[in-house]
Scaffold this motif. Structure first.
Motif, PDB file in Angstrom:
ATOM      1  N   GLN A 123      -2.210  13.923  -4.051  1.00 16.08           N
ATOM      2  CA  GLN A 123      -2.107  12.526  -3.641  1.00 16.08           C
ATOM      3  C   GLN A 123      -0.964  12.408  -2.637  1.00 16.08           C
ATOM      4  O   GLN A 123       0.196  12.455  -3.007  1.00 16.08           O
ATOM      5  CB  GLN A 123      -1.889  11.621  -4.834  1.00 16.08           C
ATOM      6  CG  GLN A 123      -1.065  12.266  -5.928  1.00 16.08           C
ATOM      7  CD  GLN A 123      -0.945  11.354  -7.118  1.00 16.08           C
ATOM      8  OE1 GLN A 123      -1.325  10.186  -7.073  1.00 16.08           O
ATOM      9  NE2 GLN A 123      -0.387  11.861  -8.195  1.00 16.08           N
ATOM     10  N   PRO A 124      -1.301  12.265  -1.374  1.00 15.71           N
ATOM     11  CA  PRO A 124      -0.274  12.243  -0.339  1.00 15.71           C
ATOM     12  C   PRO A 124       0.765  11.139  -0.537  1.00 15.71           C
ATOM     13  O   PRO A 124       1.876  11.235  -0.012  1.00 15.71           O
ATOM     14  CB  PRO A 124      -1.069  12.029   0.944  1.00 15.71           C
ATOM     15  CG  PRO A 124      -2.427  12.533   0.635  1.00 15.71           C
ATOM     16  CD  PRO A 124      -2.652  12.250  -0.808  1.00 15.71           C
ATOM     17  N   ALA A 125       0.436  10.117  -1.312  1.00 19.06           N
ATOM     18  CA  ALA A 125       1.409   9.058  -1.563  1.00 19.06           C
ATOM     19  C   ALA A 125       2.635   9.597  -2.284  1.00 19.06           C
ATOM     20  O   ALA A 125       3.670   8.938  -2.359  1.00 19.06           O
ATOM     21  CB  ALA A 125       0.761   7.930  -2.363  1.00 19.06           C
ATOM     22  N   ILE A 126       2.533  10.798  -2.776  1.00 19.90           N
ATOM     23  CA  ILE A 126       3.667  11.449  -3.435  1.00 19.90           C
ATOM     24  C   ILE A 126       4.837  11.621  -2.466  1.00 19.90           C
ATOM     25  O   ILE A 126       5.978  11.821  -2.854  1.00 19.90           O
ATOM     26  CB  ILE A 126       3.202  12.804  -4.028  1.00 19.90           C
ATOM     27  CG1 ILE A 126       4.164  13.263  -5.123  1.00 19.90           C
ATOM     28  CG2 ILE A 126       3.097  13.865  -2.941  1.00 19.90           C
ATOM     29  CD1 ILE A 126       3.658  14.452  -5.901  1.00 19.90           C
ATOM     30  N   LEU A 127       4.518  11.522  -1.162  1.00 19.71           N
ATOM     31  CA  LEU A 127       5.580  11.597  -0.156  1.00 19.71           C
ATOM     32  C   LEU A 127       6.317  10.259  -0.009  1.00 19.71           C
ATOM     33  O   LEU A 127       7.355  10.174   0.641  1.00 19.71           O
ATOM     34  CB  LEU A 127       4.994  12.003   1.203  1.00 19.71           C
ATOM     35  CG  LEU A 127       4.514  13.461   1.308  1.00 19.71           C
ATOM     36  CD1 LEU A 127       3.575  13.641   2.499  1.00 19.71           C
ATOM     37  CD2 LEU A 127       5.703  14.412   1.424  1.00 19.71           C
ATOM     38  N   ASP A 128       5.752   9.195  -0.590  1.00 22.37           N
ATOM     39  CA  ASP A 128       6.348   7.863  -0.439  1.00 22.37           C
ATOM     40  C   ASP A 128       7.032   7.381  -1.712  1.00 22.37           C
ATOM     41  O   ASP A 128       7.983   6.604  -1.652  1.00 22.37           O
ATOM     42  CB  ASP A 128       5.260   6.833  -0.096  1.00 22.37           C
ATOM     43  CG  ASP A 128       4.521   7.207   1.168  1.00 22.37           C
ATOM     44  OD1 ASP A 128       5.154   7.817   2.052  1.00 22.37           O
ATOM     45  OD2 ASP A 128       3.317   6.912   1.269  1.00 22.37           O
ATOM     46  N   ASP A 129       6.520   7.794  -2.845  1.00 23.34           N
ATOM     47  CA  ASP A 129       7.047   7.256  -4.099  1.00 23.34           C
ATOM     48  C   ASP A 129       6.691   8.205  -5.241  1.00 23.34           C
ATOM     49  O   ASP A 129       5.895   9.106  -5.049  1.00 23.34           O
ATOM     50  CB  ASP A 129       6.395   5.869  -4.357  1.00 23.34           C
ATOM     51  CG  ASP A 129       7.246   5.019  -5.289  1.00 23.34           C
ATOM     52  OD1 ASP A 129       8.223   5.563  -5.880  1.00 23.34           O
ATOM     53  OD2 ASP A 129       6.933   3.830  -5.425  1.00 23.34           O
ATOM     54  N   PHE A 130       7.242   7.958  -6.420  1.00 23.53           N
ATOM     55  CA  PHE A 130       6.870   8.758  -7.580  1.00 23.53           C
ATOM     56  C   PHE A 130       5.441   8.436  -7.973  1.00 23.53           C
ATOM     57  O   PHE A 130       5.039   7.277  -7.993  1.00 23.53           O
ATOM     58  CB  PHE A 130       7.821   8.477  -8.741  1.00 23.53           C
ATOM     59  CG  PHE A 130       9.143   9.157  -8.547  1.00 23.53           C
ATOM     60  CD1 PHE A 130       9.305  10.494  -8.913  1.00 23.53           C
ATOM     61  CD2 PHE A 130      10.205   8.492  -7.960  1.00 23.53           C
ATOM     62  CE1 PHE A 130      10.511  11.130  -8.709  1.00 23.53           C
ATOM     63  CE2 PHE A 130      11.415   9.127  -7.750  1.00 23.53           C
ATOM     64  CZ  PHE A 130      11.576  10.448  -8.120  1.00 23.53           C
ATOM     65  N   ARG A 131       4.685   9.477  -8.237  1.00 22.66           N
ATOM     66  CA  ARG A 131       3.282   9.302  -8.620  1.00 22.66           C
ATOM     67  C   ARG A 131       3.043  10.027  -9.942  1.00 22.66           C
ATOM     68  O   ARG A 131       3.651  11.075 -10.194  1.00 22.66           O
ATOM     69  CB  ARG A 131       2.337   9.897  -7.561  1.00 22.66           C
ATOM     70  CG  ARG A 131       2.560   9.398  -6.152  1.00 22.66           C
ATOM     71  CD  ARG A 131       2.230   7.942  -5.977  1.00 22.66           C
ATOM     72  NE  ARG A 131       0.856   7.640  -6.300  1.00 22.66           N
ATOM     73  CZ  ARG A 131       0.370   6.406  -6.433  1.00 22.66           C
ATOM     74  NH1 ARG A 131       1.188   5.362  -6.272  1.00 22.66           N
ATOM     75  NH2 ARG A 131      -0.889   6.210  -6.720  1.00 22.66           N
ATOM     76  N   PRO A 132       2.170   9.467 -10.774  1.00 25.36           N
ATOM     77  CA  PRO A 132       1.926  10.110 -12.066  1.00 25.36           C
ATOM     78  C   PRO A 132       1.314  11.502 -11.902  1.00 25.36           C
ATOM     79  O   PRO A 132       0.563  11.739 -10.945  1.00 25.36           O
ATOM     80  CB  PRO A 132       0.936   9.172 -12.757  1.00 25.36           C
ATOM     81  CG  PRO A 132       0.521   8.166 -11.769  1.00 25.36           C
ATOM     82  CD  PRO A 132       1.384   8.255 -10.570  1.00 25.36           C
ATOM     83  N   ARG A 133       1.683  12.366 -12.851  1.00 31.03           N
ATOM     84  CA  ARG A 133       1.099  13.707 -12.828  1.00 31.03           C
ATOM     85  C   ARG A 133       0.110  13.851 -13.958  1.00 31.03           C
ATOM     86  O   ARG A 133       0.252  13.220 -14.996  1.00 31.03           O
ATOM     87  CB  ARG A 133       2.202  14.757 -12.988  1.00 31.03           C
ATOM     88  CG  ARG A 133       3.136  14.775 -11.818  1.00 31.03           C
ATOM     89  CD  ARG A 133       4.271  15.710 -12.098  1.00 31.03           C
ATOM     90  NE  ARG A 133       3.801  17.092 -12.229  1.00 31.03           N
ATOM     91  CZ  ARG A 133       4.624  18.096 -12.529  1.00 31.03           C
ATOM     92  NH1 ARG A 133       5.905  17.876 -12.767  1.00 31.03           N
ATOM     93  NH2 ARG A 133       4.163  19.313 -12.608  1.00 31.03           N
ATOM     94  N   LYS A 134      -0.856  14.734 -13.752  1.00 36.57           N
ATOM     95  CA  LYS A 134      -1.906  14.901 -14.766  1.00 36.57           C
ATOM     96  C   LYS A 134      -1.320  15.408 -16.075  1.00 36.57           C
ATOM     97  O   LYS A 134      -1.761  15.078 -17.157  1.00 36.57           O
ATOM     98  CB  LYS A 134      -2.967  15.877 -14.260  1.00 36.57           C
ATOM     99  CG  LYS A 134      -3.757  15.305 -13.099  1.00 36.57           C
ATOM    100  CD  LYS A 134      -4.878  16.237 -12.677  1.00 36.57           C
ATOM    101  CE  LYS A 134      -5.526  15.777 -11.394  1.00 36.57           C
ATOM    102  NZ  LYS A 134      -4.882  16.335 -10.190  1.00 36.57           N
ATOM    103  N   SER A 135      -0.261  16.191 -15.959  1.00 41.66           N
ATOM    104  CA  SER A 135       0.331  16.754 -17.174  1.00 41.66           C
ATOM    105  C   SER A 135       1.359  15.812 -17.791  1.00 41.66           C
ATOM    106  O   SER A 135       2.075  16.192 -18.706  1.00 41.66           O
ATOM    107  CB  SER A 135       0.992  18.080 -16.835  1.00 41.66           C
ATOM    108  OG  SER A 135       1.950  17.859 -15.817  1.00 41.66           O
ATOM    109  N   GLY A 136       1.448  14.594 -17.269  1.00 40.65           N
ATOM    110  CA  GLY A 136       2.434  13.640 -17.778  1.00 40.65           C
ATOM    111  C   GLY A 136       3.658  13.617 -16.903  1.00 40.65           C
ATOM    112  O   GLY A 136       3.889  14.539 -16.103  1.00 40.65           O
ATOM    113  N   GLY A 137       4.435  12.538 -17.018  1.00 40.32           N
ATOM    114  CA  GLY A 137       5.600  12.404 -16.154  1.00 40.32           C
ATOM    115  C   GLY A 137       5.179  12.008 -14.758  1.00 40.32           C
ATOM    116  O   GLY A 137       4.009  11.725 -14.479  1.00 40.32           O
ATOM    117  N   MET A 138       6.158  11.963 -13.859  1.00 39.94           N
ATOM    118  CA  MET A 138       5.866  11.569 -12.482  1.00 39.94           C
ATOM    119  C   MET A 138       6.655  12.467 -11.538  1.00 39.94           C
ATOM    120  O   MET A 138       7.667  13.031 -11.918  1.00 39.94           O
ATOM    121  CB  MET A 138       6.278  10.121 -12.255  1.00 39.94           C
ATOM    122  CG  MET A 138       5.663   9.159 -13.254  1.00 39.94           C
ATOM    123  SD  MET A 138       6.018   7.470 -12.816  1.00 39.94           S
ATOM    124  CE  MET A 138       4.499   6.983 -12.078  1.00 39.94           C
TER     125      MET A 138
END
Lengths: 485, 378
Positions: free
Chosen positions: A130-145
């Motif tokens: 998810q390229p938005a990961i370059l803009d903000d914290f994004r959820p991860r499939k394994s949990g956390g962000m």
């Protein structure tokens, strides 16, 4: 005569350079004065500080999508044949590099198309779920962000072999919202500077996070200052250049290097049928001729299988004829004495061998060094002196070739492939293990696609720093919410 | 030797004899040079089989070649790859070999069925260019003599020089352990004290070691008037790079020998004649120093465009080719890997043509080979 002033550099608006060297170039009744700045380490320091401030105030605040849109707008300008800067590039780059005018025009146009919005999005998606990961914290499939941070600053050190390759690196840096100093080579400083002008037309504040500066390779004071400035360093060029920069780069900095590479082509007997062989020859000649083999994507050896309708030797002769035709259409650049002599030596060495044995043959342009094909009956692996000179090796089966690559693993790059589908995976697996990192069709060897793994690595991923918010933290913090039940 | 070979060498010797003191009638010389060159080409085409094949590949033969300039020059790699000889090599009086610095297994070879022509070709130009003002002088040689290295054309050359032109106390200062510096310095001091002019001769890099030694030991000499220094070979990476002119300056400091009496000889194993600076000749004749190189009347040097291998205009740099009529047994025309440019007075040697380098991420074969040998490109 009409005169036009061209700046072979780009610096933010706030920087005022005062010392310049000028070169005048005439193309088709038009005179261009190309301006090169005379730089000192203090300049680099001052420019660097300004870029960093501009990035912080603006580029770093943009979303990746906004950056993509702005790059796309600049690229759209270049897709218009009448765009002023494109016309300047079409006129000046052949004059500066010696490459054929039509070849430059055609290849630049094709190249620019690989940076349109759809390609940039694909490029981002290729490396980030998810390229938005370059803009903000994004959820991860394994949990956390997680969030990905690009380097604040990147120092790019370009080589001048192929017009435009610098844009790839510059755009990559922009997608990561990094400020950049791009050191260009005097052999092709123009396109990056012109592209920055286009970015400025689209959004001056964005452009002002980048400087394009030509200086002589190996100028210690400038190199040191720029390496010092960059949080990451990306270097293109000879192994010697890469090694020198690596020595200067502190261990904690990210260093991506693209050093010497060699590509080759493989032609299976299935591509040597009456239907296909002439087309294969035609396209292969293009792969060899585009930018006079100065790109490491261009083949230096061709392995041709026995038992086709045409024999490997006939293939070599046919390739010579195609190279002749291509040279008629798009002549090779004029060479330095050393480059030409290197081709003469190459021809001499093999034509002397051909006197002693039927296993070697030399096919070459008669009056000059425009093109050379060396045919070998025994497979091996060797480089060529470039500038449209190539080895053709006859082989019983392509599967046997990999053994010849052992010593050269770290040099291998692309393999142009023409075989039946049934053989694709066995060959790709074998050659992949031998060091090859890209397979392409014949005729497309010089045109790497967006999202490719350049020299086998990631492009954006290798530059970013990931920051993780752990799953437990996310839940754990809930209890501090004063409003929690 | 074959009958025809005896005839052809006699012709070459006659030519050398006629022009040993230079050219008086240019037109006549041009015609005679052309005639003999074509005759030699035809002879070599007939009797030197690998060369014949090479010419056939180049689509040249004695029927189509009408000017010496059109004789296909053999690239010097050919002297390594092929056996270039008109006479059986087993019977050769001498075979001169290149040093094989790049690949010791592959040395260039030039076979000499008899050294008669080679010796004649060496003798007269030496007198003309190196000793125009005297018959004999004391010669101190810093490189090995022919008995130490029978396959070296330079050793033969130095031994001949000492034999033909050396005064009684001429000596070689090269023993089994290399250059005999101490002995050299003490013998040179004797010449200095007796005010006897002396000529130093040796490979260029031998002087680098010698100058280091003299400097370390604080030795300087004021050699007698007429003393001179002969060097050959230039710097090919065997020793540290010192610009030639810098070397001549150091000669002045260490020996008090002027630039006008320093001479560089350009020779190649693949040739049978030598080419010289005109420094001594021009300063003796005209009082000025001319540094362009030129050969005897039986050698012509042409500068070719590296792209087309056609002659280029004066002043432009290109690759050097020689036509040496004394090279009767192998190939009279050779293509070197040296760079030079022609002037009205001769040619300037610009050095070895370096291998090509790619301009970017692609790697050219020369760099690749270098890196495979653990060379400079890492």
């Amino acid at each position: 005569m009409e005169t036009e002033l061209i700046e072979a550099y780009y610096v933010p608006e706030s920087i005022k350079l005062t010392d310049f060297r000028q070169e005048s170039i005439q193309v088709k009744g038009r005179k261009y004065i190309v301006k090169y700045p005379e730089l000192t380490a203090e300049h680099i320091e001052e420019i660097g500080a300004s870029l960093q401030a501009n990035r912080k105030d603006y580029l770093a605040q943009l979303t990746t999508n906004e950056v993509v849109d702005k790059i796309d707008q600049a690229i759209q300008l270049w897709l218009n044949p009448n765009y002023r800067l494109r016309r300047i590039a079409d006129a000046l780059i052949p004059a500066v590099t010696g490459y054929d005018q039509d070849m430059v025009r055609l290849e630049l146009k094709r190249y620019m198309r690989t940076f349109r919005k759809k390609e940039l999005l694909r490029f981002l998606d290729e490396e980030f779920d998810q390229p938005a990961i370059l803009d903000d914290f994004r959820p991860r499939k394994s949990g956390g962000m997680s969030r990905a941070y690009g380097p604040n600053t990147i120092f790019h050190l370009f080589s001048g072999n192929v017009p435009g390759v610098q844009l790839w690196s510059l755009i990559m840096g922009l997608l990561l919202k990094s400020a950049a100093i791009g050191k260009t080579s005097y052999s092709e400083p123009l396109l990056p500077a012109l592209f920055l002008q286009s970015l400025k037309e689209v959004d001056e504040r964005l452009a002002d996070a980048i400087a394009i500066l030509p200086w002589k390779g190996g100028t210690e004071s400038l190199d040191n200052m720029a390496v010092n400035w960059g949080e990451a360093v990306i270097v293109y060029g000879s192994n010697k250049t890469v090694a020198e920069i690596r020595k200067k780069t502190p261990i904690h900095k990210k260093l991506l290097s693209y050093g010497h590479k060699i590509s080759f082509a493989m032609i299976g007997k299935e591509a040597l049928t009456a239907d296909h062989y002439s087309d294969t020859l035609h396209k292969l000649a293009e792969d060899i001729s585009i930018y006079d083999q100065q790109s490491c994507l261009s083949p230096q050896c061709v392995y041709v299988e026995q038992d086709g309708v045409v024999s490997p030797k006939q293939f070599a002769q046919g390739l010579a004829a195609e190279l002749f035709r291509y040279h008629k259409k798009r002549p090779r650049a004029k060479l330095t004495g050393e480059e030409a002599m290197s081709i003469q030596n190459f021809r001499n060495e093999h034509s002397l061998k051909s006197l002693q044995s039927q296993k070697t043959a030399v096919y070459s342009s008669k009056d000059d060094t425009a093109w050379t094909v060396i045919y070998h009956e025994e497979p091996s692996f060797s480089g060529s002196p470039l500038n449209r000179s190539v080895h053709v090796y006859a082989v019983d089966r392509l599967e046997e070739v990999a053994d010849h690559f052992q010593q050269w693993e770290s040099y291998l790059q692309s393999c142009g492939l023409a075989v039946e589908p049934a053989r694709l995976f066995s060959l790709a697996n074998m050659l992949g293990a031998a060091g090859v990192n890209r397979f392409s069709p014949i005729g497309e060897m010089n045109r790497a696609k967006p999202g490719w793994h350049h020299d086998g690595g990631f492009n954006l991923m290798e530059l970013v720093r990931m920051v993780d918010l752990e799953r437990d933290l996310e839940y754990g913090l809930e209890k501090y919410d004063s409003d929690v039940e | 030797m074959k009958e025809i070979s005896i005839v052809i060498t006699e012709k070459v010797l006659t030519f050398i004899e006629k022009y040993k003191n230079g050219i008086l009638n240019k037109e006549e010389h041009d015609q005679e040079f052309n005639k003999l060159a074509l005759e030699l080409f035809s002879y070599q085409f007939q009797h030197n089989m690998p060369y014949k094949k090479y010419c056939q590949v180049k689509k040249k033969n004695p029927l189509t070649v009408k000017r010496w300039l059109d004789i296909p020059p053999m690239p010097i790699q050919g002297f390594k790859e092929l056996t270039l000889a008109c006479e059986p090599i087993e019977d050769a009086e001498a075979v001169f070999m290149t040093s094989g610095t790049t690949n010791p297994d592959q040395k260039g070879r030039n076979y000499h069925p008899s050294l008669k022509v080679w010796d004649a070709s060496m003798k007269h130009p030496f007198k003309q260019f190196v000793l125009p003002d005297r018959e004999k002088m004391t010669i101190f040689v810093l490189s090995p003599a022919a008995d130490m290295n029978e396959n070296s054309s330079l050793s033969r050359y130095l031994s001949n020089a000492a034999a033909y032109f050396g005064a009684e106390n001429s000596q070689f200062f090269f023993g089994k352990k290399g250059l005999e510096m101490e002995k050299f310095a003490s013998e040179l001091r004797k010449c200095e004290q007796s005010e006897e002019p002396v000529m130093l001769m040796g490979a260029t890099f031998a002087y680098v070691h010698l100058l280091d030694y003299l400097k370390e030991n604080g030795l300087q000499f004021q050699l007698a008037k007429g003393s001179r220094i002969f060097d050959t070979g230039g710097f090919k990476g065997q020793s540290r790079e010192v610009e030639m002119e810098e070397l001549y300056k150091q000669f002045h400091t260490s020996f008090q020998v002027d630039r006008s009496l320093c001479i560089n000889m350009y020779g190649m194993t693949e040739l049978s004649s030598q080419i010289y600076d005109q420094s001594i000749l021009s300063s003796c004749l005209e009082g000025d120093i001319r540094l362009e190189k030129t050969g005897p009347a039986w050698v012509k040097t042409v500068i070719l465009d590296p792209d087309t291998l056609k002659p280029i205009t004066n002043g432009q740099a290109g690759v050097i080719a020689h036509i040496d009529l004394a090279n009767w047994n192998s190939c009279i025309a050779i293509l070197t890997q040296d760079e030079g440019c022609q002037t009205d007075n001769g040619f300037k040697l610009l050095g070895r043509i370096k291998g090509a380098e790619a301009r970017g991420c692609s790697i050219a074969v020369d760099q690749l080979m270098q890196s495979a040998l653990g060379g400079a490109s890492i």
